[in-house]
Design an enzyme around this catalytic site. Structure first.
Site, PDB file in Angstrom:
ATOM      1  N   LYS A  75       0.872  -1.186   0.000  1.00 36.00           N
ATOM      2  CA  LYS A  75       0.000   0.000   0.000  1.00 36.00           C
ATOM      3  C   LYS A  75       0.902   1.226   0.000  1.00 36.00           C
ATOM      4  O   LYS A  75       1.954   1.228   0.675  1.00 36.00           O
ATOM      5  CB  LYS A  75      -0.881  -0.041   1.254  1.00 36.00           C
ATOM      6  CG  LYS A  75      -1.922   1.072   1.340  1.00 36.00           C
ATOM      7  CD  LYS A  75      -2.781   0.920   2.602  1.00 36.00           C
ATOM      8  CE  LYS A  75      -3.876   1.976   2.696  1.00 36.00           C
ATOM      9  NZ  LYS A  75      -4.698   1.842   3.915  1.00 36.00           N
ATOM     10  N   SER A  78      -9.799   2.072   3.085  1.00 36.50           N
ATOM     11  CA  SER A  78      -8.873   2.806   2.254  1.00 36.50           C
ATOM     12  C   SER A  78      -7.886   1.946   1.476  1.00 36.50           C
ATOM     13  O   SER A  78      -7.308   2.420   0.503  1.00 36.50           O
ATOM     14  CB  SER A  78      -8.097   3.798   3.112  1.00 36.50           C
ATOM     15  OG  SER A  78      -7.222   3.133   3.997  1.00 36.50           O
ATOM     16  N   SER A 102     -10.057  -0.365   7.185  1.00 38.35           N
ATOM     17  CA  SER A 102      -9.428  -0.159   5.873  1.00 38.35           C
ATOM     18  C   SER A 102      -8.745  -1.374   5.270  1.00 38.35           C
ATOM     19  O   SER A 102      -8.355  -1.336   4.104  1.00 38.35           O
ATOM     20  CB  SER A 102      -8.416   0.982   5.951  1.00 38.35           C
ATOM     21  OG  SER A 102      -9.080   2.221   5.947  1.00 38.35           O
TER      22      SER A 102
END
Lengths: 492, 123
Positions: free
Chosen positions: A81, A156, A180
């Site tokens: 990420k 997210s 997330s």
């Protein structure tokens, strides 16, 4: 073995193939880089592809494999990420603020996975500064859900979830502050684990809310999540909140019998807010666990709804403090021709941050300001303890807690983007788990009209093993985690 | 006990003059554009004029939502700032970091001779 077999092979299987010499790390890396180049256009799941770094790492992995110094993760392609600092690879947090930021160091999670021999293919898209549940707030554009590109992947960690579902790598990192990892895992039909707070070092992970943030694995199976978690955990001098507690080998108890395991079903998680079709699928999934001998127990988590208000005071308050470092002076975006210091701060920040990030900074600043601190921040911290106590009480009766990971299947892009409050409700089943610091996991547990849903399992502090055990047994009985989407442009 | 009202900043909040705690019933349920501008100033953000009314509206709705907290009885509850109630782990006060100034400043927007450059602050 043909290419589509490689794309969706588990890390465990690829590891065996690498050790037997059926494929080299360099071949694997090239395969996945080609697939990303060919198929990521409409998905937009990656911000940066780090081809040069990947090839260097793959060559080193092949050397380790021939030297006999390989670990179970040596040569396994992986995505990070874009919130994890990667030395020499641009790390943006999906923000204009960090569009030019190349970290001078690796996050601890990154260096641990590098040391284990994984090969970083690139950095995944996300909501800006991890603030969002749809991956629509990214400076680099929204991510599409591979199951239906008109829909969001969740957020997210939406880029990580979409990329794993699309077969761009077997493993990705994610971070979870209020859901997330688990919510996008549910919406994209993959496995995502948020470990106990303190299990994984936060050093080098761009901070959102420091008392809630945790990093974890996003994979296609529980078995791969356990393998990856082994390499991520442990105390770190660089993060004083990392826990000084022994890290077990998470793969050892996967096969254990779960007969007699007590699974709590919070009545608040099956209320009218839950889509009835999702509810039916979750109950069907729980019936599978019952067939394994688990016992379902009705429980209560009475402050579940107040969790939303608690979270939306604490997380923005901590974010407003953490994001004060972006001042246009030391790193990140700086406005042109500032007329004085105040102008430098205000314009650099207003140009650099998107709307949702600015909104949370405002709410957080307000909640911490003189005269409002007790009414908002202290009050929220008190309710946080009440919520944690609710879980503690529940865990006197049960071993794990189960429910949905999200209230519905993936929604259409734009559907909730204009209404922050509608978006905030996406995390109603996940954010209390962060408030209490507990481990939580989402595993694929059904499909509704071609869209996946996730079963959430919540454990006691530092008891990821029971979650992984139950999740693995579930995946031995079901094949939801083996479903793959049909991608535009893919050669069948 | 006499109630006093604060001036200016963030509208009317009544304080108990002795304990300096806001009284529950008098919370501002919404904020004004002037309040938002003031908070933005504290946060070093600049909100364009034409966005102010939208920002204020959404800000107010979030505050209304978080007002649900006031329904919870928290009398005698210790605030929780860390999920494990951990205390700060300390280490020996020794230099452990090497000098990395050049590496760290390599990503800075404006540097000269090892210093960060900012607009003139003293005339």
């Amino acid at each position: 073995m043909n290419h589509s077999d490689l794309s969706y092979a588990s890390a465990k299987k690829l590891s065996t193939m690498l050790k037997q010499g059926d494929v080299s790390a360099l071949e694997l890396t090239s395969h996945f880089l080609d697939r990303i180049r060919q198929l990521d256009g409409p998905l937009n799941s990656l911000i940066t592809v780090s081809e040069e770094h990947a090839i260097t790492a793959a060559k080193a992995a092949d050397k380790a494999l021939s030297d006999g110094t390989a670990t179970p993760l040596t040569g396994i392609p992986l995505l990070h990420k874009d919130i994890f600092c990667t030395k020499g690879i641009k790390t943006t947090c999906a923000s204009h603020m960090l569009d030019n930021f190349v970290p001078p160091y690796d996050a601890t999670v990154v260096s641990r996975l590098n040391a284990a021999g994984t090969v970083t293919l690139g950095k995944t898209n996300m909501d800006e500064f991890a603030m969002g549940s749809s991956n629509e707030t990214s400076f680099y554009g929204a991510v599409a859900n591979p199951w239906d590109t008109d829909r969001v992947p969740g957020g997210s960690s939406g880029g990580s979830a979409a990329a794993i579902a699309a077969g761009f790598a077997p493993l990705s990192t994610g971070t979870d502050t209020g859901g997330s990892i688990r919510q996008p895992a549910a919406l994209c039909g993959i496995t995502g684990l948020k470990p106990t707070y303190g299990r994984v070092s936060r050093r080098g992970i761009i901070a959102f809310a420091s008392s809630l943030d945790q990093a974890g694995p996003m994979t296609r199976s529980v078995e791969d999540a356990a393998l990856m978690l082994n390499a991520m955990c442990g105390i770190d001098d660089g993060d004083s909140t990392s826990a000084d507690i022994a890290v077990p080998d998470f793969t050892t108890l996967l096969e254990q019998d779960i007969a007699g395991l007590r699974i709590g079903l919070p009545k608040e998680y099956f209320s009218n807010d839950l889509d009835p079709q999702v509810s039916a699928q979750i109950h069907a999934a729980l019936a599978e666990l019952e067939k394994e001998g688990a016992k379902l127990v009705d429980i209560e988590l009475p402050h579940t709804h107040q969790g939303i208000a608690t979270y939306y005071v604490i997380a923005p308050a901590e974010a407003s403090a953490n994001l004060s470092r972006y001042d246009g002076v030391r790193f990140g975006h700086r406005c042109d021709d500032p007329k004085d210091l105040m102008d430098l701060y205000e314009r650099s920040r207003s140009e650099g941050f998107g709307d949702e990030v600015q909104r949370r900074i405002l709410v957080g600043t307000y909640a911490l300001s003189a005269g409002f601190y007790d009414a908002y921040f202290k009050k929220a911290q008190q309710v946080r303890r009440i919520i944690a106590n609710d879980f503690q009480r529940a865990f006197e009766q049960v071993d794990i807690i189960a429910g949905p990971a999200a209230p519905s299947v993936a929604f259409k892009k734009g559907e909730k983007a204009a209404d922050p409050l509608a978006m905030y409700m996406e995390d109603v089943y996940t954010l209390s788990v962060n408030l209490a610091g507990l481990p939580g996991m989402s595993v694929p547990a059904g499909m509704i009209d071609g869209l996946p849903i996730g079963l959430q399992l919540i454990g006691r502090s530092f008891d990821e093993q029971t979650l992984l055990n139950a999740g693995h047994r579930f995946q031995q009985r079901t094949d939801w985690h083996l479903n793959t989407p049909t991608l535009a442009g893919a050669i069948s | 006990m006499e109630n006093v009202t604060t001036k200016g900043f963030l509208g009317k909040v009544q304080y108990d003059s002795v304990r300096i705690l806001p009284k529950c019933l008098d919370y501002p349920m919404s904020v004004s554009p002037a309040d938002v501008t003031q908070v933005a100033r504290l946060a070093r953000l600049k909100i364009p004029e034409d966005a102010l009314s939208d920002v204020t509206d959404r800000f107010s709705r979030i505050l209304d939502m978080v007002d649900e907290l006031q329904q919870v009885d928290t009398q005698g509850i210790e605030p929780m700032s860390n999920p494990h109630d951990m205390v700060q782990r300390l280490r020996a006060d020794q230099v452990t970091e090497p000098d990395q100034r050049a590496a760290l400043q390599s990503v800075s927007p404006a540097v000269e001779q090892g210093y960060f450059l900012v607009p003139r602050v003293i005339d």
